[in-house]
Design a protein around this motif. Structure first.
Motif, short mmCIF file in Angstrom:
data_model
loop_
_atom_site.label_atom_id
_atom_site.label_comp_id
_atom_site.label_asym_id
_atom_site.label_seq_id
_atom_site.Cartn_x
_atom_site.Cartn_y
_atom_site.Cartn_z
N GLY A 173 -5.07 -11.95 23.75
CA GLY A 173 -4.32 -12.40 24.84
C GLY A 173 -3.12 -11.75 25.44
O GLY A 173 -2.69 -10.93 24.89
N TYR A 176 2.11 -16.39 30.17
CA TYR A 176 1.28 -17.45 30.29
C TYR A 176 2.06 -18.80 30.45
O TYR A 176 1.57 -19.72 31.18
N ASN A 182 4.69 -16.56 22.41
CA ASN A 182 3.36 -17.34 22.87
C ASN A 182 2.77 -17.90 21.64
O ASN A 182 2.38 -19.09 21.75
N SER A 240 -2.49 -17.22 24.39
CA SER A 240 -2.70 -18.20 25.28
C SER A 240 -2.53 -19.56 24.63
O SER A 240 -3.04 -19.95 23.47
N GLU A 247 -6.89 -16.64 30.56
CA GLU A 247 -5.47 -16.13 30.73
C GLU A 247 -5.47 -14.76 30.00
O GLU A 247 -4.74 -13.80 30.28
#
Length: 841
Positions: free
Chosen positions: A244, A248, A324, A387, A452
């Motif tokens: 990822g 985001y 994240n 994500s 994403e």
């Protein structure tokens, strides 16, 4: 006279749930904490053993408590493995739901024990395993060595490998009696059933290793405890196949801990205990271990940018991966707790952690069952894996591991992976709506897995149309369990989308299903919140490790009925959502009348060659005029676009199936597909060339092992009372039957057909053809002209299958048809042949 040699396969029974009490009222249902000692497991086991004795199991059968977890409304779930002589029977278990006073509310089971022992139940497999021994011939270390050698001999252990002695049931997927004559393309998931064909003492070996480049090699293996053969092996690394980026969610609040002037990524509000005493994010710093918990001098973390490869993992850029991960962890935890009352992964609020920056430029993320934790890579082809849907996906693997523990191969593995995709999308919807509240919104998520984290914007998976990735099927099909679990998850992902959002009736829509044939043509969804509650209830209280698509449908339906009522629209929606992926039959929705429907189905036709055969359909409802498209064996017929289709009957059309797809002219068109009608071609210009093809005249017309012709207990004829039974001896043998047939030089068609039933006691894994039957064509001198077909123990089926081949290439010749069987030194395979026919025209 032959003795009965056929394997009488014991059914893999999925016991019906025994329900006490009424369905719960609709609305949020919350899981409660598990009270230590509240469930008297000894008493539960005793009750189950008592029931077993009545069902014909001998006293060598028992139970082993595997795990507990909370249910809803104060209930508790106890999962109990089935044992034989104290050894666990692989994938055989009972799931009990009890209330706060210990009364059983429901029972769900996958029972693979029938045939073991000397009780009456063992008669289902002819008593072949009445004296089954649980004494291994090889030590555990030999099994460990065999598994490791097959994987990566030079890999290093992450944790010490284990070898558990188990009873391994060999399981085959066979057709039901109603589906014997269906083509593969006509099969519905309910047309197949799993049957136990035998047992073997084995070791379940769990190896968790790293190979060169810190590549994780996590596998589970089944190794024979008799001779060390590798019976089964599957990848136990539960991944999303991706990674990822770090842009985001924008600026997000984080729950951290301040101690001695230093902030750490330990969440004091969610989870207790565990490795770090709380939910935590650690820095693997390009290694393969978790590393230390992230710390910072201030409580402002990250720069919101993708990690720069080769840079620091602790500066602002390096911290973004941790941001994240923590944001995803918090939202997944809150979604489960606030909507379902489920705390952390195991329901008992045990803290977990996520390790960021695992390995170097690692294009993956995975759940690790050894630590009940997650590892996130930085990516190279992808971006950082943090994500929200990916974190929700990985944490959902932990929920499944703590509850149903769906085995990570075959159809159960696809359902395991789908459950995580569902969890990821539900978490995304919840987070995008603010991450609060007791219900899950039906908007906010994109129904795309990993969009994403893709540098190109192409997601890993499309839940509403799985086939867009080029590898995942949209619906169940025979052999689905042979796919990688990330692709066999596709049909169930689509089921959940339809259950939540509904389908569309236009054939050009990516949200259309050709399997929805009842009214209305577009099924109605029930919303993401209700869909997830049904899925979660089924996964945590009804699914077992071996649950496949058919079992999932049955248990999802029970979960919907318990939550919302037997005749509820939610229960109807479950049936329709599974029908939409070719699992079970479709049903009408309440108030669905008035839509496009077929009032008169096309009828089957028997016609002589050269005669015109007509197929017609009558439709009503919807909006006229109607559009028609006729199909032969599922393929469109060019120009066949009227309510009647006419075809000149030819020998080659014999047995063909004709159906029609009808659409109306509404602004949003509806479509419905008719039943299939069959064309049978007969006539005086069709000549049968085989003598005594049904063996009713004994050996007349046949040469070779003619003692195989007759009738015997344990097998049934396809036509009449006699058949040819080749093989079934259980020792090294060769048998054959032959007959010479003449194909006229003037023939325009020459078709061989025969009915074949294959049953076997051979192992289902590894997939090796130990015993074989070949069908050949030879000339008058006995020289091989061609091999028409080859069958083996892998061709097993519950009844006769009809096979057909063209012999037109041999016109003008007299050729000898030969059925040649070879059986190896042990474990029988029976090839039973009947109704052999060569028809020329």
């Amino acid at each position: 006279m032959r003795i009965c040699r056929s394997l009488i396969a014991a059914s893999l029974a999925v016991l019906p749930l025994m329900l006490w009490g009424d369905a719960h009222a609709a609305g949020p249902l919350m899981a409660g904490p598990l009270v230590a000692g509240a469930t008297d497991t000894a008493a539960l086991a005793a009750r189950l053993r008592g029931a077993d004795l009545k069902r014909g199991f001998d006293p060598d059968h028992g139970y082993l408590v595997e795990r507990h977890h909370p249910g809803v409304d104060g209930t508790r779930i106890t999962r109990m493995a089935h044992t034989y002589k104290g050894v666990r029977v692989f994938q055989s278990e009972s799931v009990l739901v009890t209330n706060d006073i210990g009364k059983i509310v429901s029972e769900s089971a996958s029972d693979r024990r029938a045939g073991l022992g000397y009780g009456a139940a063992s008669a289902k497999m002819g008593g072949r395993f009445s004296s089954f021994s649980v004494q291994p011939a090889i030590p555990p270390q030999a099994a460990l060595n065999a598994a490791a050698t097959a994987l990566a001999p030079r890999a290093m252990d992450v944790i010490k490998p284990s070898a558990e002695l188990i009873v391994y049931p060999h399981v085959a997927s066979v057709r039901t009696a109603a589906a014997v004559n269906k083509t593969d393309g006509e099969l519905n998931a309910i047309d197949l059933e799993e049957r136990v064909t035998g047992y073997e003492l084995a070791y379940l070996v769990r190896t968790r290793m790293v190979a060169a480049g810190s590549r994780p090699v996590y596998y589970d293996s089944i190794v024979s405890a008799t001779d060390g053969r590798l019976l089964k092996q599957w990848n136990a690394l539960q991944t999303v196949i991706g990674s990822g980026n770090s842009q985001y969610n924008g600026t997000v609040p984080l729950s951290t801990t301040l101690s001695n002037g230093v902030y750490s990524m330990r969440d004091p509000l969610r989870g207790t205990g565990g490795t770090f005493g709380a939910m935590a994010i650690t820095n693997a710093d390009h290694g393969r271990t978790a590393g230390a918990v992230y710390t910072n001098a201030t409580n402002t973390w990250g720069d919101g940018q993708q990690y720069i490869e080769g840079g620091s993992t602790t500066n602002a850029n390096g911290q973004t991966a941790a941001v994240n991960a923590m944001w995803g962890l918090m939202n997944t935890y809150d979604m489960l707790k606030n909507t379902l009352g489920w705390q952390s992964l195991d329901g008992n609020n045990t803290a977990t952690y996520i390790a960021a920056h695992v390995n170097t430029a690692y294009d993956n993320a995975y759940y690790d069952d050894t630590c009940r934790c997650m590892f996130i890579g930085d990516g190279s082809f992808f971006t950082n894996l943090g994500s929200i849907d990916v974190i929700g996906h990985e944490m959902s693997h932990g929920v499944t591991a703590a509850t149903s523990n769906l085995t990570y191969f075959g159809e159960s593995g696809g359902l395991n992976e789908s459950s995580s995709d569902i969890g990821g999308e539900v978490t995304e919807a919840y987070a995008r709506a603010g991450g609060t509240g007791t219900t899950i919104p039906s908007s906010g998520n994109d129904w795309l897995i990993g969009a994403e984290i893709s540098r190109t914007g192409t997601p890993l998976r499309w839940m509403y149309k799985p086939s867009k990735d080029g590898l995942s099927p949209d619906a169940w099909r025979s052999g689905l369990g042979n796919l990688d679990v990330h692709y066999s998850s596709g049909p169930n992902n689509r089921m959940f989308y339809f259950l939540a959002r509904g389908s569309e009736s236009s054939t050009s829509s990516e949200r259309y299903s050709p399997y929805l044939t009842r009214m209305p043509r577009a099924m109605t969804g029930i919303g993401t919140d209700k869909a997830f509650r049904i899925w979660f209830r089924a996964n945590t209280t009804k699914f077992t490790a071996s649950t496949n698509y058919v079992d999932a449908r049955a248990k999802m339906l029970l979960a919907a009925q318990e939550l919302y009522g037997v005749a509820s629209r939610e229960a109807t929606a479950v049936q329709r959502a599974y029908a939409a992926i070719n699992v079970g039959t479709d049903v009408d929705e309440a108030g669905g009348g008035g839509g496009l429907s077929i009032s008169s189905q096309p009828a089957s036709v028997t016609a002589a060659p050269g005669v015109i055969a007509d197929f017609s359909v009558t439709v009503g409802g919807g909006v006229a005029p109607y559009r028609y498209q006729w199909m032969r064996n599922g393929a469109d017929i060019a120009g066949a676009t009227g309510p009647t289709y006419s075809v000149v009957a030819r020998s080659r059309h014999n047995g063909a199936g004709y159906s029609v797809r009808v659409s109306d002219s509404a602004a949003t068109p509806s479509s419905v597909t008719s039943a299939t009608a069959r064309l049978t071609v007969t006539g005086s210009n069709v000549t049968e060339r085989v003598v005594n093809g049904s063996f009713e005249a004994g050996s007349y017309g046949w040469s070779g092992t003619t003692s195989a012709i007759g009738s015997a207990a344990g097998q049934a004829a396809y036509d009449g009372v006699r058949f040819a039974w080749l093989g079934g001896n259980g020792y090294g043998s060769r048998e054959s039957l032959s007959q010479a047939v003449s194909i006229p030089a003037s023939a325009t068609a020459a078709d061989l057909s025969f009915a074949l039933h294959v049953d076997t006691a051979e192992f289902d894994s590894p997939n090796y053809p130990y015993d074989k039957l070949t069908v050949t064509v030879k000339d008058a001198a006995g020289q091989l002209l061609g091999t028409l077909a080859s069958f083996s123990n892998l061709s097993r089926a519950s009844g006769y299958q009809v096979h057909a081949y063209s012999l037109l290439a041999y016109k003008g010749q007299t050729v000898t048809l030969t059925f040649d069987m070879r059986e190896d030194v042990s474990l029988q395979t029976s090839f039973v042949i009947d109704k052999v026919s060569v028809r020329t025209q």
